[in-house]
Write a protein that holds these residues in place. Structure first.
Motif, short mmCIF file in Angstrom:
data_model
loop_
_atom_site.label_atom_id
_atom_site.label_comp_id
_atom_site.label_asym_id
_atom_site.label_seq_id
_atom_site.Cartn_x
_atom_site.Cartn_y
_atom_site.Cartn_z
N LYS A 27 0.83 -1.20 0.00
CA LYS A 27 0.00 0.00 0.00
C LYS A 27 0.87 1.26 0.00
CE LYS A 27 -4.18 1.57 2.44
NZ LYS A 27 -5.04 1.30 3.63
N GLN A 28 1.92 1.26 0.83
CA GLN A 28 2.83 2.41 0.87
C GLN A 28 3.56 2.59 -0.45
OE1 GLN A 28 5.22 1.23 4.19
NE2 GLN A 28 3.88 2.17 5.72
N ARG A 29 4.00 1.48 -1.00
CA ARG A 29 4.75 1.55 -2.25
C ARG A 29 3.90 2.11 -3.39
NH1 ARG A 29 9.12 -2.68 -4.52
NH2 ARG A 29 9.41 -1.78 -6.60
N GLU A 30 2.64 1.74 -3.42
CA GLU A 30 1.76 2.22 -4.49
C GLU A 30 1.62 3.74 -4.45
OE1 GLU A 30 -1.13 -1.76 -4.83
OE2 GLU A 30 -1.74 -0.03 -3.63
N ILE A 31 1.40 4.30 -3.27
CA ILE A 31 1.28 5.75 -3.15
C ILE A 31 2.64 6.41 -3.39
CG2 ILE A 31 0.69 7.66 -1.62
CD1 ILE A 31 -1.73 6.06 -2.52
N TYR A 32 3.69 5.83 -2.84
CA TYR A 32 5.04 6.40 -2.98
C TYR A 32 5.42 6.53 -4.45
CZ TYR A 32 10.05 7.10 -2.17
OH TYR A 32 11.32 7.62 -2.14
N GLU A 33 5.13 5.52 -5.23
CA GLU A 33 5.55 5.55 -6.63
C GLU A 33 4.76 6.56 -7.45
OE1 GLU A 33 5.71 1.42 -7.89
OE2 GLU A 33 7.85 1.36 -7.35
N ILE A 34 3.55 6.88 -7.02
CA ILE A 34 2.82 7.98 -7.67
C ILE A 34 3.53 9.30 -7.41
CG2 ILE A 34 0.65 9.26 -7.76
CD1 ILE A 34 -0.77 6.69 -6.85
N VAL A 35 3.93 9.55 -6.15
CA VAL A 35 4.63 10.78 -5.82
C VAL A 35 5.98 10.83 -6.53
CG1 VAL A 35 5.52 12.23 -3.95
CG2 VAL A 35 3.46 10.87 -3.58
N LEU A 36 6.65 9.70 -6.61
CA LEU A 36 7.94 9.64 -7.31
C LEU A 36 7.76 9.98 -8.79
CD1 LEU A 36 10.95 8.96 -7.38
CD2 LEU A 36 10.34 6.54 -7.65
N GLU A 37 6.71 9.47 -9.40
CA GLU A 37 6.44 9.81 -10.80
C GLU A 37 6.17 11.31 -10.93
OE1 GLU A 37 3.46 8.55 -14.51
OE2 GLU A 37 3.26 7.56 -12.55
N GLY A 38 5.50 11.88 -9.91
CA GLY A 38 5.22 13.31 -9.95
C GLY A 38 6.47 14.16 -9.87
N ILE A 39 7.38 13.84 -8.95
CA ILE A 39 8.59 14.65 -8.82
C ILE A 39 9.47 14.50 -10.05
CG2 ILE A 39 9.99 12.92 -7.56
CD1 ILE A 39 11.11 15.22 -5.89
N ASN A 40 9.52 13.32 -10.61
CA ASN A 40 10.32 13.12 -11.82
C ASN A 40 9.72 13.89 -13.00
OD1 ASN A 40 12.20 11.51 -10.53
ND2 ASN A 40 11.21 9.59 -11.10
N LYS A 41 8.40 13.95 -13.07
CA LYS A 41 7.75 14.73 -14.13
C LYS A 41 8.06 16.21 -13.96
CE LYS A 41 4.97 15.23 -17.67
NZ LYS A 41 5.34 14.67 -19.01
N GLY A 42 8.02 16.69 -12.71
CA GLY A 42 8.37 18.09 -12.47
C GLY A 42 9.78 18.41 -12.90
N ASN A 43 10.73 17.54 -12.52
CA ASN A 43 12.12 17.76 -12.91
C ASN A 43 12.28 17.74 -14.43
OD1 ASN A 43 12.87 17.94 -10.23
ND2 ASN A 43 13.72 15.87 -10.11
N GLU A 44 11.52 16.91 -15.09
CA GLU A 44 11.58 16.82 -16.55
C GLU A 44 11.10 18.12 -17.22
OE1 GLU A 44 8.81 14.68 -19.90
OE2 GLU A 44 9.36 13.48 -18.16
N LEU A 45 10.10 18.77 -16.61
CA LEU A 45 9.46 19.92 -17.25
C LEU A 45 10.14 21.25 -16.94
CD1 LEU A 45 5.70 19.03 -16.64
CD2 LEU A 45 6.97 18.85 -18.79
N ILE A 46 10.95 21.31 -15.89
CA ILE A 46 11.56 22.58 -15.48
C ILE A 46 12.57 23.05 -16.51
CG2 ILE A 46 13.08 23.67 -13.76
CD1 ILE A 46 11.71 21.87 -11.65
N ARG A 47 12.34 24.24 -17.04
CA ARG A 47 13.24 24.82 -18.04
C ARG A 47 12.87 26.29 -18.22
NH1 ARG A 47 9.46 21.76 -20.75
NH2 ARG A 47 8.30 22.81 -22.44
N PRO A 48 13.75 27.09 -18.82
CA PRO A 48 13.43 28.51 -19.03
C PRO A 48 12.22 28.68 -19.94
CG PRO A 48 15.77 28.10 -19.41
CD PRO A 48 15.11 26.76 -19.31
N GLY A 49 11.46 29.74 -19.69
CA GLY A 49 10.35 30.08 -20.56
C GLY A 49 9.04 29.39 -20.23
N VAL A 50 9.04 28.51 -19.24
CA VAL A 50 7.84 27.79 -18.83
C VAL A 50 7.42 28.33 -17.46
CG1 VAL A 50 6.87 25.52 -18.26
CG2 VAL A 50 8.55 25.74 -20.10
N THR A 51 6.13 28.51 -17.25
CA THR A 51 5.70 28.96 -15.93
C THR A 51 5.69 27.79 -14.95
OG1 THR A 51 3.32 28.58 -16.21
CG2 THR A 51 4.22 30.68 -17.03
#
Length: 461
Positions: free
Chosen positions: A274-298
């Motif tokens: 149960k913990q792993r399932e929620i954890y991996e959603i948050v992990l996917e979220g932080i990785n997506k954020g890191n992927e999107l961060i760049r100049p010119g994007v809000t």
């Protein structure tokens, strides 16, 4: 400290960016804990540090924009001070280290400002958070104590933000130093998180690591198995195998640059399914954020995209339902993440937020979204190279918030409350990286603290 040319250049840029008048930057005085002689550990005002460099109490700086000069006001110590503190450098010598030539005793600040007022010159000051400095502004300018923030100079605030939000090579090196200390803090916490350990034992070691490195924590550590309380500073719980421990902590270097990371770890070293399932959603979220961060994007747009990742994962588990885009637009996801994705970081762990979040995180082009959850996003504006910010998504199960949503019939088309109530005692998971925006994208500040399920479980063995 940096080379004095760095401070000279900063002051020159500040003066050049403002029209006229004088601009006052107040350093911090000492703060008594319970009587005048027993003080808290001293922390200088960050804007004073940025422009004037002197890391001692009892100073103020003034930009004379009309005459293209800078002044620093402070007092030399007397024999009584020397008895208790030892020999101290003179004001002139301290000022010279930062390229400052014009010095005067602190009492002459009032005289200097009074003359400028008499001459009809514009007087700029920044919002102040210390009561002593509010009183000083009141005494010098007659500004009512309860309206000092409203009367602060918007022109001055914007000029300072424009400089401080872009981190130079010297600052980035200091942030990397802070990150290295933060790495040790978090990996140590991972190794300590065992059955039978109190939260306070881990919190104490976090602080000890920062002290041994020559600085302090950049903010009071959050070390809690009740991670659903976003800023939980209680450290009295006994950890048991199977608990989730949220550790949100960072270090401040001896030059006062900060780190700020969060990891959530399983006490005993093994995530439940149960913990792993929620954890991996948050992990996917932080990785997506890191992927999107760049100049010119809000950052506001990145926040919303990360929220869609979280909502998609929660939908797969049956906790949310319906159209994901619609759910995020309506704010239904905020039941699980009632905060923003991140904030600026630098000399302050929440950089420059003493000026007001809107001046730091928003501008004329990007305004705050007035919706529960997203309204708490501290940084929304377009990203530029040199920004340093946090990326910290989370999923929390807050019983009182679940009850509020359910009792008020909020977002029933997007939330499966029967399933959500099965998680009432789950707690919360947050993950946080510190990120530098580069010319072409971004990079993490420091070595990434173990974050995948496999990495966390391996280091905890």
């Amino acid at each position: 400290m940096f080379p004095k040319e760095v401070y000279i250049n900063r002051r020159e840029k500040l003066r050049a960016s403002m029209k006229d008048g004088i601009a006052i930057v107040l350093g911090n005085p000492d703060a008594p804990m319970n009587y005048a002689g027993n003080i808290y550990h001293y922390r200088q005002d960050s804007t004073f540090l940025y422009f004037f460099g002197i890391d001692h109490p009892g100073f103020a700086g003034v930009f004379d924009i009309d005459n293209n000069k800078d002044y620093v006001f402070g007092n030399d110590v007397d024999i009584d001070d020397i008895i208790w503190m030892g020999p101290q450098p003179s004001v002139v010598d301290q000022a010279a280290e930062f390229g400052l030539e014009n010095t005067a005793p602190f009492a002459e600040l009032k005289t200097f400002v009074a003359k400028a007022v008499e001459e009809g010159r514009k007087i700029h000051f920044l919002p102040v958070y210390r009561a002593e400095n509010k009183i000083l502004i009141h005494e010098m300018l007659g500004t009512p104590l309860d309206s000092i923030k409203e009367n602060a100079s918007v022109e001055f605030i914007k000029a300072v933000v424009a400089l401080r939000e872009i981190k130079d090579e010297y600052e980035i090196k200091e942030l990397e130093r802070a990150a290295a200390i933060g790495y040790e803090i978090h990996t140590t916490a991972m190794k300590m998180a065992k059955d039978g350990v109190y939260e306070r034992e881990i919190a104490g070691e976090c602080e000890a690591i920062a002290l041994r490195a020559g600085g302090l924590l950049s903010f009071p550590a959050i070390v809690s198995k009740r991670g659903e309380t976003l800023h939980n500073h209680e450290h009295g719980n006994l950890l048991k195998a199977g608990d989730l421990l949220l550790v949100d902590s960072g270090a401040e270097t001896d030059t006062h640059y900060a780190s700020d990371n969060t990891r959530t770890i399983p006490v005993g070293g093994k995530f439940s399914q149960k913990q792993r399932e929620i954890y991996e959603i948050v992990l996917e979220g932080i990785n997506k954020g890191n992927e999107l961060i760049r100049p010119g994007v809000t950052y506001q747009s990145i926040h919303l995209e990360v929220c869609k990742v979280l909502a998609t994962g929660l939908k797969k588990l049956g906790l949310m339902k319906g159209d994901v885009d619609g759910a995020v637009k309506a704010g239904a996801h905020a039941l699980f993440m009632p905060h923003g994705l991140g904030h600026m970081m630098g000399l302050d762990v929440h950089d420059m937020e003493d000026f007001g979040e809107n001046y730091v995180g928003y501008d004329d082009e990007v305004q705050r979204i007035d919706q529960f959850g997203t309204a708490y996003l501290r940084l929304g504006k377009e990203l530029k190279p040199g920004f340093v910010l946090t990326n910290e998504p989370g999923i929390y199960f807050i019983p009182a918030l679940i009850d509020k949503f359910q009792n008020e019939g909020l977002h029933t088309e997007f939330i499966n409350f029967d399933k959500v109530n099965e998680y009432r005692d789950f707690g919360g998971i947050r993950l946080e990286d510190d990120v530098l925006v580069t010319e072409t994208g971004n990079r993490l500040i420091g070595k990434r603290i173990p974050i995948s399920v496999e990495e966390v479980e391996a280091i905890m063995k």
